[in-house]
Design an enzyme around this catalytic site. Sequence first.
Site, PDB file in Angstrom:
ATOM      1  N   LYS A 220      -6.906   3.393  -3.389  1.00 48.61           N
ATOM      2  CA  LYS A 220      -7.281   3.388  -1.978  1.00 48.61           C
ATOM      3  C   LYS A 220      -7.444   4.822  -1.513  1.00 48.61           C
ATOM      4  O   LYS A 220      -6.695   5.703  -1.919  1.00 48.61           O
ATOM      5  CB  LYS A 220      -6.178   2.658  -1.191  1.00 48.61           C
ATOM      6  CG  LYS A 220      -6.342   2.643   0.316  1.00 48.61           C
ATOM      7  CD  LYS A 220      -5.238   1.803   0.966  1.00 48.61           C
ATOM      8  CE  LYS A 220      -5.209   1.998   2.471  1.00 48.61           C
ATOM      9  NZ  LYS A 220      -4.101   1.269   3.112  1.00 48.61           N
TER      10      LYS A 220
ATOM     11  N   LYS B 142     -10.329   0.391  -2.488  1.00 49.94           N
ATOM     12  CA  LYS B 142     -10.234   0.167  -1.038  1.00 49.94           C
ATOM     13  C   LYS B 142     -10.467   1.464  -0.279  1.00 49.94           C
ATOM     14  O   LYS B 142      -9.585   2.313  -0.215  1.00 49.94           O
ATOM     15  CB  LYS B 142      -8.853  -0.411  -0.683  1.00 49.94           C
ATOM     16  CG  LYS B 142      -8.655  -0.594   0.828  1.00 49.94           C
ATOM     17  CD  LYS B 142      -7.301  -1.214   1.146  1.00 49.94           C
ATOM     18  CE  LYS B 142      -7.015  -1.193   2.653  1.00 49.94           C
ATOM     19  NZ  LYS B 142      -5.673  -1.683   2.979  1.00 49.94           N
TER      20      LYS B 142
ATOM     21  N   ASP C  22       0.856  -1.178   0.000  1.00 49.85           N
ATOM     22  CA  ASP C  22       0.000   0.000   0.000  1.00 49.85           C
ATOM     23  C   ASP C  22       0.901   1.240   0.000  1.00 49.85           C
ATOM     24  O   ASP C  22       1.487   1.587   1.026  1.00 49.85           O
ATOM     25  CB  ASP C  22      -0.909   0.018   1.235  1.00 49.85           C
ATOM     26  CG  ASP C  22      -2.006  -1.057   1.173  1.00 49.85           C
ATOM     27  OD1 ASP C  22      -1.792  -2.086   0.485  1.00 49.85           O
ATOM     28  OD2 ASP C  22      -3.062  -0.872   1.814  1.00 49.85           O
TER      29      ASP C  22
END
Lengths: 328, 489
Positions: A228, A264, A165
């Site tokens: 995300k 996400k 991430d």
Amino acid sequence: MTVSTTTRSAAELTAQARDVLGVSRLTNRALTSWLHGLPGVDQVGCEGRVAGLGTRSIKTTSKAWAIDTAIAMIDLTTLEGSDTPGKVRSLCAKALVPDPLDPTTPRPAAICVYGDMVATAKAALGDSGIHVAAVATAFPSGRASMAVKLADTRDAVKAGADEIDMVIDRGAFLSGDYLTVFNQIAEVKQACGDAHLKVIMETGELVTYDNVRRASYLSMLAGGDFIKTSTGKIQPAATLPVTLIMLEAVRDWRELTGVQVGVKPAGGIRTTKDAIKYLVMVSEIAGEDWLTPEWFRFGASGLLNDLLLQRQKLATGAYSGADYVTID
Amino acid sequence: MPTFDYAPAPESRSVVTIAPTYGFFIDGAFTRPKATFATLNPADESVLAEVSQAGPKDVDKAVAAARRAFEGEWGRLSGAERGKYLFRIARILQERAREFAVLETLDNGKPIKETRDFDVPTAAAHFFYHAGWADKLEYAGLSAPGATARPHGVVAQVIPWNFPLLMLAWKIAPALATGNTVVLKPAESTPLSALLFAEVCQQADLPAGVVNIVTGDGRTGQALVEHPDVDKIAFTGSTEVGKIIARSIAGTAKKATLELGGKAANVVFDDAPIDQAVEGIVGGIFFNQGQVCCAGSRLLVQENVHDEVVAKLKRRLQTLRVGDPMDKNTDLGAINSREQLDRITTLVDAGVAEGAERWSPACTLPTKGFWYPPTLLTGVAQTHRVATEEIFGPVLSVLTFRTPQEAVAKANNTAYGLSAGVWTEKGSRILWMADQLRAGVVWANTFNRFDPTSPFGGYKESGYGREGGRHGLEAYVTTTPATPTGATR
């Protein structure tokens, strides 16, 4: 659960971006005119649509399905300076057995930790199939040199992270230097190798919905496997309208390029009711192709226990209370 | 993994009690039922109740009761006291919101989420808004300095079936705030929420005769508007009936406001926020199954984004949930009556015969009741009937334009002029379009927004007069000197 990953070099990603934009050289000007040519987002309309979807009434069997699906989509997260191997192992144990009272409870998709905790998490999860995701690239601010960001990424991948991430350089984005943002994502993607790349846009710092749409397209163009919302360290973190725009972006991106990208939302999603609102949105905006842990994740920690409580309530008809789920 | 099917989430109908038969509400009391006819649930054609057909004598009694109230207690009340009644009614509507929502959905066929989230709260909002005006009319700029604005007296109000309770609120709230008394006739196919409102008037201790409700078909409406002791008429409904009313009151002292049909253009430019425009188009035409006088029934889309907009519209229509209006997840309910369903069917068939291409998403319609699928007509030309006539159903006619000037010309090229929508991110173009469009309401980057503070009404064959806001009060007052009591009218 399988995650489809493709190893891409930064050069390949740049070539593909040129192709999508229809330009011979990928310049900041080319990126700017492409991103600024995207249709704008009307704030009132966008938030109105979210409010409308929020009135969906999800009951009985569909609620049960939604709870199990949401549990399986969680990236169970601990991202604190105070994290210890003991804390991480405890979280992994929770992921392996979310509800000791009910072995049919699904497991979350992944454990999300800082890079130095990857080996610990990997060892604790073994061959359970639960992924380990590591935040990298000088998370959460991203304010470090590219060499440091790449080293951070490689370190986590080497320790066995299945997913990375990363954070984008919001400063570069806000100053209009889209090419820098693109190059950084593409290089991190290359450094990921087989690991799945989630691109954190930190929408709370991008502020406008137009920026969220542009950052989503830029992240997908540069090879992100997931987009995300947030690090969880900035308020606001994930919101429904921001996630709606991201879901529209991945839906339209697949139509444009044939490539499916995941979404996400992370941070601030704490209740079953919230999670179900997100799933309704995934279903009605992006479509059911995204309704699996492969393509939609929740970045959360406290959410799991609320989902477990609601799951118990549906099964037994009675609400048990906070002492009947474990705190890890 | 199975797909995310929403399990049925029906609202309970047990919150509302429907009597087997209803009389009229005259002089504060319900009369004995007579000459009854059935009102149906359009979703399954079951009979909800029998209501009475008012003849000229019944209308006469209702008008006489309203006259007595106007010349009696109600006429002597101060604005502040009238305001108290309106506040009380508004609060009771909120308290009994669920009851009204369920009853309205059963009688009209519209989805419960619309009655619950729009019709009933907006009706209450109209009473709250006008309650606030009741003691401030002197400051509303309704009369020239030195003159006094005063109520007309007895107002005859005839309302349609598409928003039965909300249209009642639009009519009764300003009439009472300004000190008039009312005889209201709800539509033949949707009388039940008005009859429940009569109970609210009783509950609020509204003086007898201030609000009277008579039910029946067009003959009742005719008797009411032609009654010699009526001072003012407020009508919402078809242009055809509006013209009949205008003719019948010609040469009399009666005042009238008419809110009639529409064929609104929803104009989408190539720089519009497309995703929100698609939502606005969907809301503009499929809200209340398109049975809305200001529905955005003509989509005028700039030619260079036509294919993209139509593709996105089609994708969006596939997620519309058509079915049981009582289910909380239903987006599109039943058409109000067989008559209306036949009209929609006839007009769409005519459009297809004239060359329009018809498209509907795959959806299973219930076998009983009155249903029409959400429908797109593409390739529509200005000359087609579906581009000029009001369909009043879930049917969108798609036309194109090339320049802003052409958009304006086509948008204004209609006998109506009730509403219009403009979609563009360019602020200056919004202002220019709003200036050019001959429509009473112009929405920018939104559609079908309603607020009691905002005046609503039409140009051309969409009628005259405004409802809502300060402007709406004007229709309910006069500045001519009062006729002495007992004098010949």
